[in-house]
Design a protein around this motif. Sequence first.
Motif, short mmCIF file in Angstrom:
data_model
loop_
_atom_site.label_atom_id
_atom_site.label_comp_id
_atom_site.label_asym_id
_atom_site.label_seq_id
_atom_site.Cartn_x
_atom_site.Cartn_y
_atom_site.Cartn_z
N ASN A 1 -34.17 7.08 8.33
CA ASN A 1 -35.23 6.16 7.05
C ASN A 1 -33.69 5.13 6.95
OD1 ASN A 1 -37.55 5.13 6.33
ND2 ASN A 1 -37.28 5.17 4.03
N TYR B 1 -33.64 1.05 8.82
CA TYR B 1 -33.12 -0.21 8.03
C TYR B 1 -32.41 -0.90 8.50
CZ TYR B 1 -32.75 -3.16 3.48
OH TYR B 1 -31.76 -3.63 3.12
N ARG C 1 -39.80 -2.75 -0.40
CA ARG C 1 -39.53 -3.69 1.35
C ARG C 1 -40.81 -4.56 1.21
NH1 ARG C 1 -43.40 0.51 5.74
NH2 ARG C 1 -44.63 -0.34 3.92
N ARG D 1 -43.35 -0.85 10.34
CA ARG D 1 -44.10 0.26 11.24
C ARG D 1 -43.05 1.12 10.86
NH1 ARG D 1 -47.48 -0.77 14.76
NH2 ARG D 1 -47.63 1.61 15.66
N VAL E 1 -40.04 1.62 8.78
CA VAL E 1 -39.51 2.02 7.27
C VAL E 1 -40.15 2.16 6.42
CG1 VAL E 1 -37.98 0.78 5.98
CG2 VAL E 1 -37.33 0.60 8.68
N ARG E 2 -40.05 3.18 5.65
CA ARG E 2 -40.74 3.89 4.56
C ARG E 2 -40.07 3.04 3.12
NH1 ARG E 2 -40.18 9.67 4.58
NH2 ARG E 2 -38.21 9.22 5.60
N ASP E 3 -40.72 2.50 2.37
CA ASP E 3 -40.00 2.13 0.95
C ASP E 3 -39.78 3.64 0.49
OD1 ASP E 3 -40.05 1.33 -1.47
OD2 ASP E 3 -41.36 -0.18 -0.65
N HIS F 1 -41.46 5.02 -3.03
CA HIS F 1 -42.55 5.69 -3.42
C HIS F 1 -42.94 7.02 -2.29
CE1 HIS F 1 -44.00 1.50 -3.34
NE2 HIS F 1 -44.09 1.87 -4.84
N HIS F 2 -41.72 7.43 -1.46
CA HIS F 2 -41.69 7.76 -0.18
C HIS F 2 -40.14 9.03 -0.64
CE1 HIS F 2 -44.39 5.43 1.93
NE2 HIS F 2 -44.74 6.42 2.49
#
Length: 400
Positions: free
Chosen positions: A209, A213, A273, A382, A384-386, A389-390
């Motif tokens: 992840n 980024y 993000r 699409r 990168v996950r925040d 929150h993850h």
Amino acid sequence: MVGLAFMSAATVLPAFAASLGASTVLIGAIPAVMTVGWFLPPLFTAAHTERLAQKLPFVLRWTGWERVPFLALALIAFFLAARAPALSMWLVLVMLLVMTAVGGLLMPAWMDVVARALPTRLRGRFFGFASLAGTAGGLIGSALTGWALGTLPSSVAYGVCFLAATFFVGLSWIALALVREPPATSAPAEADFWTHLGNVPTLLRGDTNFAWYLVARVLTFGAVIGSGFFTVYALRVLRAPEADVGTFTALFLAGQMAGQILLGWAADRAGHRLVLVVAAGMATAMNVVALAADSLNAFSVVFALSGVFNAAIQVSAVNVLLEFAPTHRQNPTYVGIERTFLAPFGFVLPLAGGLLIDAIGYGFVFSVSAASSVASAVVLLRLVRDPRHHAAVSPREVSA
């Protein structure tokens, strides 16, 4: 930030370089040199930073050298610019490298202090409103910039701007000396420099992840290739009078203020993000406007959009790294990896922009920047996950 407004890398420094007769490539070297200074050193001081029980004394010991170049720039403008413009331009680049390199060396330590002083869900508003106050002062200062450039000889006018910058960054050192560093919540790291550096590839393979980024951030750098030439385009192509540099700075700061008011709150509520996606959107908009504008009034909008972009980067680009780091002790490492990884791109891309402008034209560079900004937004949305929150809940979140 007030001091930096008097020597804005988006408006004042390119205009000063243009007044020295600098080539497009040398003007592109301004953001290139500043970026490599700010971004290259952090990873190489991260291991040392993690071994320090207290970070602020280290910052205070060295940050004076971050401020000396401001005074040197004023002296160059007052006493050398008119007599030896070519030498002055090279000395400007050297001073900018010294200033930013010291800042880059200290960045991991400074951000570790920030991480321990501010809970996660307060950082966006803190940086937003602190930046807002600095920008408000800079907006007032842009009136002095416009007056100086409109009434004084060119080299004297820029000297006045750089001297004002020197005064305010001197005040900032006093404020920094009054900060009280919170105690560390974990024992200092023990890894030496080479062990620390050798662990970086393993970290990136394990944290995909964060790796995505970094890709998005590289694309964001591509999105602003053209922004370092906006002022030069206005002066040389649209024939703006030099006094309009003050107006461009004011528009840039007004856009920055608007962004700081809204984006700090958005970062705390919805995550950093989202704010970086907004930054990519602003970069797309400013490059499209630069391509489409056929008058100076229309082109001036790009400076306001650039200000909003800059606000988003100020609020979230570094703060999000503190959320990617799984523990407090790894904050300097994550800051260092991101900064140093981006340094080569930040150095090469503006220089390439200058060469491409000379070879093909401004429109091509603005188009490449717009395409890169769209790609950055796609990767952020699409792939990168925040991290807030993850990621797994850590002790820092509980205490925050």
